[in-house]
Design an enzyme around this catalytic site. Structure first.
Site: not given
Ligand code: AMP
Length: 229
Positions: A13, A88, A127, A160, A171
């Site tokens: 993504k 989300r 990753r 990460r 997740r």
């Molecule tokens: P990502 O980089 O998109 O995988 O997001 C990493 C983390 O950020 C997620 O596991 C959540 O803890 C938080 N996060 C990112 N976007 C959202 C969202 N739209 N709603 C809630 N938590 C989010």
């Protein structure tokens, strides 16, 4: 033109958001990236979000929604947006629709990058991200020329905190248990299309652009023109 990219962690993504933003002249807006900045800068929002983030849980809607809507308002329709990682949850999607409507804007298309869960687990455990610009590498499928160093900017690569094996499974459970319901939400609005995310990044990008052009080529041309001015 405003686009949402939906995909599980490891679906590519972030890479596709970068590619589409460059190709279509859209402003990228990645909620995870914005949260990592807030956490790294130790802001009030970052401190409130950190524990949820580290556990791999969703950060509460009120924290995330305010952050993203502020960014949408700042852009004020000057260029189209590509949202990555937001919304989300259904409440987040509703609040986004309301905010856009109050700005006389709308979501035009929602792309779902489909990748089977077993492949996601494998991709995520290999990753690595570069410290400087967040470029994504995979030690198995797309290794950098020098181990631990980003080819693009020479910065250090790191894993990460939420990509540790036990957090990844959690997740993905959240994605397939909760975020996946957004597909129905946007399908009912007639905006959703699915792209097979298992192909190469270039191939996935080409397919997404073809679908977007077929959907609304005129809007894409306008977006590209606006971005080049
Ligand atoms: P990502 O980089 O998109 O995988 O997001 C990493 C983390 O950020 C997620 O596991 C959540 O803890 C938080 N996060 C990112 N976007 C959202 C969202 N739209 N709603 C809630 N938590 C989010």
């Amino acid at each position: 033109m405003n686009i949402i990219l939906i995909g599980a962690q490891g679906s590519g993504k972030g890479t596709q958001a970068q590619l589409l933003a460059e190709r279509l002249g859209l402003a990228p807006c990645a909620s995870g990236e914005l949260l990592r900045e807030e956490i790294a800068n130790g802001t009030e929002l970052g401190r409130a979000a950190k524990d949820y983030y580290d556990r791999g849980d969703l950060v509460p809607d009120d924290l995330v929604v305010g952050m993203i809507l502020a960014r949408v308002r700042d852009l004020d329709g000057a260029v189209g947006i590509i949202l990555d990682g937001f919304p989300r949850t259904i409440p987040q999607a509703r609040m986004l629709d309301e905010q856009l409507a109050s700005l006389q804007q709308r979501i035009d298309a929602v792309i779902y990058l489909a990748v089977p869960r077993e492949q996601l687990l494998d991709r995520l455990s290999h990753r690595y991200i570069c410290r400087q610009n967040g470029h994504v590498w995979n030690t198995k499928t797309r290794p950098p020329a020098l181990p631990g160093i980003c080819d693009y900017d020479g910065s250090e690569l790191y894993q990460r905190s939420d990509d540790a094996a036990e957090k990844v499974a959690h997740r993905l459970d959240i994605f397939f248990g909760e975020t996946i319901h957004l597909l129905d939400y946007y399908d009912r609005q007639g905006k959703l299309f699915q792209v097979d995310g298992t192909a190469s990044p270039e191939e996935v990008n080409a397919r997404a652009v073809t679908r977007l052009m077929a959907l609304n080529g005129a809007a894409i041309s306008r977006t590209q023109e606006a971005a080049s001015q």
